[in-house]
Write a protein that holds these residues in place. Structure first.
Motif, PDB file in Angstrom:
ATOM      1  N   LEU A  26      -7.065  -1.472 -11.186  1.00  0.00           N
ATOM      2  CA  LEU A  26      -7.772  -0.061 -11.479  1.00  0.00           C
ATOM      3  C   LEU A  26      -8.751  -0.213 -12.404  1.00  0.00           C
ATOM      4  O   LEU A  26      -9.931   0.384 -12.251  1.00  0.00           O
ATOM      5  CB  LEU A  26      -6.668   0.879 -11.817  1.00  0.00           C
ATOM      6  N   ARG A  27      -8.659  -1.092 -13.341  1.00  0.00           N
ATOM      7  CA  ARG A  27      -9.584  -1.124 -14.416  1.00  0.00           C
ATOM      8  C   ARG A  27     -10.802  -1.725 -13.753  1.00  0.00           C
ATOM      9  O   ARG A  27     -12.153  -1.239 -14.022  1.00  0.00           O
ATOM     10  CB  ARG A  27      -9.016  -2.027 -15.632  1.00  0.00           C
ATOM     11  N   GLY A  28     -10.595  -2.864 -12.796  1.00  0.00           N
ATOM     12  CA  GLY A  28     -11.930  -3.554 -12.251  1.00  0.00           C
ATOM     13  C   GLY A  28     -12.548  -2.582 -11.244  1.00  0.00           C
ATOM     14  O   GLY A  28     -13.900  -2.496 -11.366  1.00  0.00           O
ATOM     15  N   TYR A  29     -11.710  -1.687 -10.649  1.00  0.00           N
ATOM     16  CA  TYR A  29     -12.412  -0.625  -9.647  1.00  0.00           C
ATOM     17  C   TYR A  29     -13.173   0.332 -10.516  1.00  0.00           C
ATOM     18  O   TYR A  29     -14.358   0.647 -10.049  1.00  0.00           O
ATOM     19  CB  TYR A  29     -11.307  -0.159  -9.010  1.00  0.00           C
ATOM     20  N   LEU A  30     -12.742   0.850 -11.507  1.00  0.00           N
ATOM     21  CA  LEU A  30     -13.388   1.773 -12.344  1.00  0.00           C
ATOM     22  C   LEU A  30     -14.618   1.276 -13.045  1.00  0.00           C
ATOM     23  O   LEU A  30     -15.805   1.991 -13.178  1.00  0.00           O
ATOM     24  CB  LEU A  30     -12.488   2.514 -13.225  1.00  0.00           C
ATOM     25  N   ASP A  31     -14.525   0.079 -13.582  1.00  0.00           N
ATOM     26  CA  ASP A  31     -15.646  -0.814 -14.115  1.00  0.00           C
ATOM     27  C   ASP A  31     -16.732  -0.906 -13.174  1.00  0.00           C
ATOM     28  O   ASP A  31     -17.899  -0.881 -13.631  1.00  0.00           O
ATOM     29  CB  ASP A  31     -15.128  -1.797 -14.782  1.00  0.00           C
ATOM     30  N   ALA A  32     -16.607  -1.234 -11.842  1.00  0.00           N
ATOM     31  CA  ALA A  32     -17.487  -1.397 -10.802  1.00  0.00           C
ATOM     32  C   ALA A  32     -17.895   0.040 -10.473  1.00  0.00           C
ATOM     33  O   ALA A  32     -18.427  -0.035  -9.249  1.00  0.00           O
ATOM     34  CB  ALA A  32     -16.618  -2.089  -9.440  1.00  0.00           C
ATOM     35  N   ALA A  33     -17.527   1.015 -10.892  1.00  0.00           N
ATOM     36  CA  ALA A  33     -18.058   2.366 -10.391  1.00  0.00           C
ATOM     37  C   ALA A  33     -17.756   2.633  -9.113  1.00  0.00           C
ATOM     38  O   ALA A  33     -18.504   3.394  -8.429  1.00  0.00           O
ATOM     39  CB  ALA A  33     -19.546   2.460 -10.669  1.00  0.00           C
ATOM     40  N   GLY A  34     -16.438   2.312  -8.723  1.00  0.00           N
ATOM     41  CA  GLY A  34     -15.977   2.665  -7.347  1.00  0.00           C
ATOM     42  C   GLY A  34     -16.203   1.888  -6.189  1.00  0.00           C
ATOM     43  O   GLY A  34     -15.965   1.980  -5.124  1.00  0.00           O
ATOM     44  N   ASN A  35     -16.936   0.729  -6.572  1.00  0.00           N
ATOM     45  CA  ASN A  35     -17.409  -0.295  -5.453  1.00  0.00           C
ATOM     46  C   ASN A  35     -16.300  -1.491  -5.273  1.00  0.00           C
ATOM     47  O   ASN A  35     -16.134  -2.251  -6.130  1.00  0.00           O
ATOM     48  CB  ASN A  35     -18.684  -0.850  -6.102  1.00  0.00           C
ATOM     49  N   LYS A  36     -15.606  -1.020  -4.047  1.00  0.00           N
ATOM     50  CA  LYS A  36     -14.683  -2.057  -4.087  1.00  0.00           C
ATOM     51  C   LYS A  36     -14.744  -3.652  -3.971  1.00  0.00           C
ATOM     52  O   LYS A  36     -14.138  -4.415  -4.374  1.00  0.00           O
ATOM     53  CB  LYS A  36     -13.769  -1.761  -2.662  1.00  0.00           C
ATOM     54  N   THR A  37     -16.025  -3.768  -3.214  1.00  0.00           N
ATOM     55  CA  THR A  37     -16.526  -5.204  -3.117  1.00  0.00           C
ATOM     56  C   THR A  37     -16.761  -5.861  -4.258  1.00  0.00           C
ATOM     57  O   THR A  37     -16.338  -7.001  -4.543  1.00  0.00           O
ATOM     58  CB  THR A  37     -17.660  -5.266  -2.123  1.00  0.00           C
ATOM     59  N   VAL A  38     -17.333  -5.239  -5.248  1.00  0.00           N
ATOM     60  CA  VAL A  38     -17.583  -5.688  -6.452  1.00  0.00           C
ATOM     61  C   VAL A  38     -16.382  -6.000  -7.282  1.00  0.00           C
ATOM     62  O   VAL A  38     -16.055  -6.997  -8.162  1.00  0.00           O
ATOM     63  CB  VAL A  38     -18.803  -4.677  -7.464  1.00  0.00           C
ATOM     64  N   ALA A  39     -15.549  -4.850  -7.196  1.00  0.00           N
ATOM     65  CA  ALA A  39     -14.180  -5.153  -7.872  1.00  0.00           C
ATOM     66  C   ALA A  39     -13.448  -6.402  -7.597  1.00  0.00           C
ATOM     67  O   ALA A  39     -12.773  -7.217  -8.028  1.00  0.00           O
ATOM     68  CB  ALA A  39     -13.323  -3.767  -7.660  1.00  0.00           C
ATOM     69  N   ALA A  40     -13.548  -6.574  -5.936  1.00  0.00           N
ATOM     70  CA  ALA A  40     -12.664  -7.593  -5.407  1.00  0.00           C
ATOM     71  C   ALA A  40     -13.389  -8.799  -5.968  1.00  0.00           C
ATOM     72  O   ALA A  40     -12.473  -9.973  -6.460  1.00  0.00           O
ATOM     73  CB  ALA A  40     -12.779  -7.552  -4.011  1.00  0.00           C
ATOM     74  N   ARG A  41     -14.673  -9.175  -5.908  1.00  0.00           N
ATOM     75  CA  ARG A  41     -15.298 -10.344  -6.175  1.00  0.00           C
ATOM     76  C   ARG A  41     -15.235 -10.528  -7.942  1.00  0.00           C
ATOM     77  O   ARG A  41     -14.743 -11.600  -8.564  1.00  0.00           O
ATOM     78  CB  ARG A  41     -16.881  -9.978  -6.222  1.00  0.00           C
ATOM     79  N   SER A  42     -15.085  -9.533  -8.799  1.00  0.00           N
ATOM     80  CA  SER A  42     -14.660  -9.765 -10.111  1.00  0.00           C
ATOM     81  C   SER A  42     -13.199 -10.095 -10.349  1.00  0.00           C
ATOM     82  O   SER A  42     -13.137 -11.180 -11.467  1.00  0.00           O
ATOM     83  CB  SER A  42     -15.070  -8.260 -11.046  1.00  0.00           C
ATOM     84  N   ALA A  43     -12.388  -9.640  -9.558  1.00  0.00           N
ATOM     85  CA  ALA A  43     -11.188  -9.969  -9.735  1.00  0.00           C
ATOM     86  C   ALA A  43     -10.631 -11.555  -9.241  1.00  0.00           C
ATOM     87  O   ALA A  43      -9.443 -12.001  -9.258  1.00  0.00           O
ATOM     88  CB  ALA A  43     -10.135  -8.835  -9.446  1.00  0.00           C
ATOM     89  N   GLY A  44     -11.400 -11.922  -8.179  1.00  0.00           N
ATOM     90  CA  GLY A  44     -11.025 -13.104  -7.529  1.00  0.00           C
ATOM     91  C   GLY A  44     -10.102 -12.648  -6.423  1.00  0.00           C
ATOM     92  O   GLY A  44      -9.459 -13.772  -6.184  1.00  0.00           O
ATOM     93  N   LEU A  45     -10.218 -11.661  -5.927  1.00  0.00           N
ATOM     94  CA  LEU A  45      -9.376 -11.047  -4.629  1.00  0.00           C
ATOM     95  C   LEU A  45     -10.050 -10.773  -3.434  1.00  0.00           C
ATOM     96  O   LEU A  45     -11.139 -10.655  -3.273  1.00  0.00           O
ATOM     97  CB  LEU A  45      -8.313  -9.843  -5.430  1.00  0.00           C
ATOM     98  N   SER A  46      -9.148 -11.006  -2.268  1.00  0.00           N
ATOM     99  CA  SER A  46      -9.825 -10.524  -0.988  1.00  0.00           C
ATOM    100  C   SER A  46      -9.992  -8.942  -0.972  1.00  0.00           C
ATOM    101  O   SER A  46      -9.333  -8.180  -1.883  1.00  0.00           O
ATOM    102  CB  SER A  46      -8.798 -10.605   0.045  1.00  0.00           C
ATOM    103  N   ARG A  47     -10.862  -8.537  -0.562  1.00  0.00           N
ATOM    104  CA  ARG A  47     -11.063  -7.062  -0.362  1.00  0.00           C
ATOM    105  C   ARG A  47      -9.909  -6.199   0.252  1.00  0.00           C
ATOM    106  O   ARG A  47      -9.409  -5.280  -0.316  1.00  0.00           O
ATOM    107  CB  ARG A  47     -12.226  -6.613   0.841  1.00  0.00           C
ATOM    108  N   GLU A  48      -9.085  -6.969   1.268  1.00  0.00           N
ATOM    109  CA  GLU A  48      -7.917  -6.295   1.768  1.00  0.00           C
ATOM    110  C   GLU A  48      -6.891  -6.164   0.742  1.00  0.00           C
ATOM    111  O   GLU A  48      -6.336  -5.045   0.693  1.00  0.00           O
ATOM    112  CB  GLU A  48      -7.531  -7.118   2.971  1.00  0.00           C
ATOM    113  N   THR A  49      -6.667  -6.959  -0.222  1.00  0.00           N
ATOM    114  CA  THR A  49      -5.702  -6.970  -1.499  1.00  0.00           C
ATOM    115  C   THR A  49      -6.179  -5.826  -2.304  1.00  0.00           C
ATOM    116  O   THR A  49      -4.976  -4.988  -2.705  1.00  0.00           O
ATOM    117  CB  THR A  49      -5.699  -8.255  -2.051  1.00  0.00           C
ATOM    118  N   VAL A  50      -7.352  -5.880  -2.444  1.00  0.00           N
ATOM    119  CA  VAL A  50      -7.815  -4.673  -3.412  1.00  0.00           C
ATOM    120  C   VAL A  50      -7.629  -3.338  -2.859  1.00  0.00           C
ATOM    121  O   VAL A  50      -7.008  -2.420  -3.304  1.00  0.00           O
ATOM    122  CB  VAL A  50      -9.351  -4.828  -3.741  1.00  0.00           C
TER     123      VAL A  50
END
Length: 566
Positions: free
Chosen positions: A483-507
């Motif tokens: 949730l923190r990564g998603y909010l820090d990315a201003a709601g951009n799931k792709t950026v959040a997944a890349r920052s966390a090192g996760l797949s988009r589907e997992t996010v």
């Protein structure tokens, strides 16, 4: 005869005026025909005489009673008679106008006026023996009272010394005993403590340094200077350290020093002795504790009036008018010596010529009040203070309040600095190019850190994020990080997944779980804002506990106990 035993004011012997008011003399219809301005002379004894040369039997201070029978007939003899009485220090000449004279001789009146000798005539017969008995009883009673009062003074100051009383307590006792204002100053004429009596600190301390410099120092208690101050030296390790001053009750119109009596001298002597002993037994310089108390009085607004506050800080050497006043707080690491940091910072500011009060406001909090020229950039001066504080105590947090244009606004500036300190967690990086924190630095994260102990903030964080936190605790998941990564990315799931090192589907899957737990929609900008604030609140609640002491709380070892301010 008890009606005749009316003493003068306590603490001084009866005067000529007091004696003339006694019924035993008032019945003779006394009239002062010369020397009216000297009726305040003390009467030491009464002497009845019919000699032509009574002065040879006098020692000074006598009230001379005569029927006028021996008075010389010639002008030269009268003048010699009066000259001898005046030279020996007779208090007054009282002449009965019943037997030889029915009006005072002109030669006698002129001679008494020329020498300033009070001349009192009695129109009716008075029993001189009864006058002698009444006045002597009054004088002896006064002497006995004076001895008892002196003994009480010695006992009181002995008790203060044995108790280890500090300077303000000693001065307070001196002011109460004498009914006069008492001031303690050091060698550079800084008034470190003042105990007003019957006046205000403003009246006592205004323009203190100039007035003090016109009053010469004395080696023993004595009256000096244009205002007639009674002063006594205070020593430290055998050297003169300063002096304690007792101010007269009234302006020194004609005879400075006549306002003080022997008991005032005794009180001041014992005050100086008690202060000398206290100075030997206390390790902290009194200048430091004077600064501490001045700062605490300003912070807690304990002064009687703004004028009193200005007079007190000015007497300590801090300009209080036509300056910009800046409040600075330095919260010290627990392992740092507060007094050593205080001393080092004070020395640094003195060396650079910056007028300031520096003092510990509590064991771990150092306060500084800067007095700067209005045209001088205040941030530059604060930066110097902050760097000096960090050099003396690495790890300290320096906070500053908005500048104040008047001493009355200093408390507000210190409160603002304290709020900045409350919003600055340990280890927070300093702003770029600065060694201190100010109000402009406080954003949402720091505001929530400052409010972390407020139950409303705690309740908000729990309501908004509690279900996600509970899920992570029970299942070992890390939804809060997602949730923190998603909010820090201003709601951009792709950026959040890349920052966390996760797949988009997992996010995506984790975000759906979060929405289910919270019963909300993460696509809503308002809900994302609320959750972001809740995360900051959680971070603040998880921060290491820090409890800086209140800025008005003392370390408990002050030389000057502030005490109640009326």
């Amino acid at each position: 005869m008890s009606e005749n035993r009316q003493p003068g004011p306590a603490g001084r012997p009866p005067t000529v005026g007091d004696v003339l008011a006694l019924p035993v003399l008032a019945g003779g219809d006394p009239r002062v025909v010369a020397g009216e301005e000297h009726l305040d002379r003390p009467v030491r004894w009464v002497h009845i005489t019919e000699l032509t040369d009574p002065a040879s039997f006098l020692k000074g201070g006598e009230l001379v009673l005569t029927t006028g029978m021996p008075l010389p007939d010639d002008w030269a003899g009268v003048r010699r008679y009066v000259d001898e009485l005046a030279a020996v220090g007779a208090a007054a000449l009282v002449m009965e106008l019943v037997r030889r004279y029915h009006r005072p001789p002109d030669a006698l009146v002129r001679a008494c006026r020329a020498r300033g000798l009070p001349l009192v005539t009695l129109a009716r017969d008075v029993n001189f023996l009864e006058v002698t008995q009444v006045v002597h009883t009054l004088i002896l009673g006064h002497q006995a009272d004076a001895m008892r009062r002196t003994q009480r003074v010695h006992e009181a100051f002995t008790a203060l010394t044995l108790r280890g009383a500090g300077p303000e307590e000693v001065l307070r006792a001196a002011a109460e005993m004498s009914g006069r204002t008492v001031v303690l100053e050091n060698l550079v004429h800084r008034a470190l403590a003042c105990e007003p009596s019957g006046t205000t600190a403003q009246a006592a301390l205004t323009d203190w340094e100039r007035r003090s410099r016109t009053t010469p120092a004395t080696d023993r208690p004595g009256v000096s200077g244009p205002e007639g101050w009674l002063a006594a030296p205070v020593e430290y390790q055998g050297e003169r350290w300063g002096r304690v001053v007792m101010l007269p009750r009234a302006l020194p119109a004609a005879l400075p020093g006549r306002d003080f009596g022997p008991e005032d001298v005794t009180v001041l002597e014992r005050t100086a002795m008690a202060l000398t002993i206290a100075r030997l037994t206390r390790p902290t310089p009194w200048e430091r504790t004077a600064h501490r108390n001045a700062l605490r009085d300003l912070v807690e607004q304990r002064h009687r009036s703004p004028a009193d506050a200005r007079a007190r800080v000015a007497a300590l050497g801090l300009p209080a008018e036509h300056v910009r006043l800046v409040a600075v707080l330095a919260d010290l690491p627990p392992e740092r010596d507060g007094e050593a940091t205080e001393f080092r910072l004070s020395e640094e500011l003195t060396a650079t010529g910056v007028p300031a009060l520096v003092g510990l406001l509590s064991p771990g909090r150092l306060g500084v009040l800067l007095a700067l020229r209005p045209a001088r950039p205040w941030r530059e001066a604060v930066e110097r203070v902050a760097r000096a504080a960090l050099d003396a105590a690495p790890g300290a947090r320096v906070s500053v309040g908005a500048p104040a244009g008047d001493l009355a606004d200093v408390a507000r500036s210190f409160r603002e600095a304290a709020r900045v300190a409350e919003a600055t967690e340990p280890g927070r990086p300093l702003p770029a190019g600065r060694s201190f924190h100010e109000r402009a630095d406080i954003g949402l994260r720091r505001l929530l850190y400052a409010l972390r102990d407020d139950p409303r903030v705690q309740d908000y964080a729990e309501r908004r994020l509690g279900p996600v936190l509970d899920h992570d605790a029970r299942h070992g998941t890390d939804l809060v990080a997602t949730l923190r990564g998603y909010l820090d990315a201003a709601g951009n799931k792709t950026v959040a997944a890349r920052s966390a090192g996760l797949s988009r589907e997992t996010v995506y899957q984790r975000l759906r779980t979060i929405e289910r737990l919270l019963g909300g929609d993460l696509e809503s900008g308002e809900q994302r804002t609320e959750l972001h604030a809740a995360l900051h609140a959680v971070d603040a609640l998880r921060a290491p506990p820090v409890a800086p002491p209140p800025i008005g709380t003392g370390p408990g070892t002050d030389e000057f106990s502030p005490g109640p301010r009326s």
